[in-house]
Design an enzyme around this catalytic site. Structure first.
Site, PDB file in Angstrom:
ATOM      1  N   ASN A  29      48.636  11.179 -59.912  1.00 57.96           N
ATOM      2  CA  ASN A  29      49.937  10.641 -60.335  1.00 57.96           C
ATOM      3  C   ASN A  29      49.994  10.549 -61.849  1.00 57.96           C
ATOM      4  O   ASN A  29      48.964  10.524 -62.519  1.00 57.96           O
ATOM      5  CB  ASN A  29      50.211   9.283 -59.668  1.00 57.96           C
ATOM      6  CG  ASN A  29      48.937   8.509 -59.396  1.00 57.96           C
ATOM      7  OD1 ASN A  29      48.334   7.982 -60.331  1.00 57.96           O
ATOM      8  ND2 ASN A  29      48.500   8.475 -58.150  1.00 57.96           N
ATOM      9  N   GLY A  45      54.280   9.463 -51.832  1.00 59.75           N
ATOM     10  CA  GLY A  45      54.614  10.154 -50.589  1.00 59.75           C
ATOM     11  C   GLY A  45      55.535  11.348 -50.708  1.00 59.75           C
ATOM     12  O   GLY A  45      56.139  11.754 -49.712  1.00 59.75           O
ATOM     13  N   GLU A  75      49.184   4.099 -57.013  1.00 63.58           N
ATOM     14  CA  GLU A  75      48.274   3.705 -58.094  1.00 63.58           C
ATOM     15  C   GLU A  75      49.024   3.096 -59.286  1.00 63.58           C
ATOM     16  O   GLU A  75      48.516   3.114 -60.412  1.00 63.58           O
ATOM     17  CB  GLU A  75      47.425   4.893 -58.558  1.00 63.58           C
ATOM     18  CG  GLU A  75      46.359   5.320 -57.585  1.00 63.58           C
ATOM     19  CD  GLU A  75      45.264   4.289 -57.344  1.00 63.58           C
ATOM     20  OE1 GLU A  75      45.284   3.210 -57.959  1.00 63.58           O
ATOM     21  OE2 GLU A  75      44.398   4.581 -56.500  1.00 63.58           O
ATOM     22  N   HIS A  94      46.461  10.629 -63.797  1.00 58.41           N
ATOM     23  CA  HIS A  94      45.378  10.359 -62.847  1.00 58.41           C
ATOM     24  C   HIS A  94      45.259  11.545 -61.896  1.00 58.41           C
ATOM     25  O   HIS A  94      46.252  11.959 -61.303  1.00 58.41           O
ATOM     26  CB  HIS A  94      45.669   9.069 -62.070  1.00 58.41           C
ATOM     27  CG  HIS A  94      44.815   8.901 -60.855  1.00 58.41           C
ATOM     28  ND1 HIS A  94      43.447   9.035 -60.878  1.00 58.41           N
ATOM     29  CD2 HIS A  94      45.133   8.626 -59.562  1.00 58.41           C
ATOM     30  CE1 HIS A  94      42.969   8.838 -59.654  1.00 58.41           C
ATOM     31  NE2 HIS A  94      43.975   8.604 -58.844  1.00 58.41           N
TER      32      HIS A  94
END
Ligand SMILES: [Zn+2]
Length: 216
Positions: A29, A45, A75, A94
């Site tokens: 992310n 998602g 996150e 990330h």
């Protein structure tokens, strides 16, 4: 940076990370801090093969969603912990990139075996394991760079990699540099010999060469 620009830049960075295999499926992310202090983050998602700029989520630094059709990344607490701790940071990346995650699983920090790792502020440490998606993940990552102000990325044990920078481009580059350094280190270890890292003097010498005024 303005909201719409941030959404578009995050989308393009996700696509770049997918193209160089640092992100697969939806594992990983990205976020950007806007001028008003809010952040834009990838949604939870949504497959990155169908992700659109308008799917990004606006939230504050205390993990409250402000707008968006989806929920923010699971996150989000990792991202906001970094922004709260480092006011100069405007972007966080990330990934679950394979080589960095592998070294994290054996709790081996990545030594400065290449210019890539040097650029990332290496050696790159491994933060202690904490359950993904919890506030504790951000706490152990922040603890790592509190001790090392020049650090631009941290491996997260049995989980992946997180990098941060003044711009999204810089955070992206650091994710690439650390994963590349981890691949190089892995290959060097296959020889059975102990790879020799750059010494602090060699690092300083490279820094001086790169940052010295050009002659003409
Ligand atoms: Zn993750």
């Amino acid at each position: 940076m303005q909201y719409r620009d941030a959404c578009q830049q995050i989308l393009e960075t996700v696509q770049k990370l997918v193209s160089i295999n640092l992100i697969r499926l939806s594992a990983g992310n990205i976020s950007v801090r806007l001028e008003d202090g809010t952040i834009v983050i990838t949604p939870s998602g949504v497959g990155y093969d169908v992700l659109k700029a308008e799917d990004m989520v606006l939230m504050d630094l205390h993990n409250q969603k402000l707008s968006g059709s989806y929920q923010p990344s699971s996150e989000k607490a990792l991202h906001t912990a970094i922004y709260r701790s480092k006011p100069e940071v405007n972007a966080v990346v990330h990934t679950h990139s394979m080589y960095a995650t592998a070294f994290s699983s054996v709790n081996m920090e990545l030594p400065v075996i290449s210019i890539e790792v040097m650029s990332a502020g290496g050696p790159i440490p491994v933060a202690a394991y904490r359950c993904p998606g919890t506030d504790a993940v951000g706490e152990v990552v922040v603890e790592q760079f509190r001790q090392r102000p020049g650090l631009k990325g941290v491996m997260m044990k049995n989980h992946g990699l997180v990098t941060f920078g003044l711009t999204l481009e810089k955070a992206y580059q650091t994710a690439y540099e650390i994963e590349t350094g981890a691949q190089i280190y892995h290959l060097a270890l296959q020889t059975g010999r102990q790879p020799e890292g750059l010494t602090p003097e060699q690092v300083q010498e490279i820094y001086d060469v790169y940052h010295s005024p050009k002659k003409n």
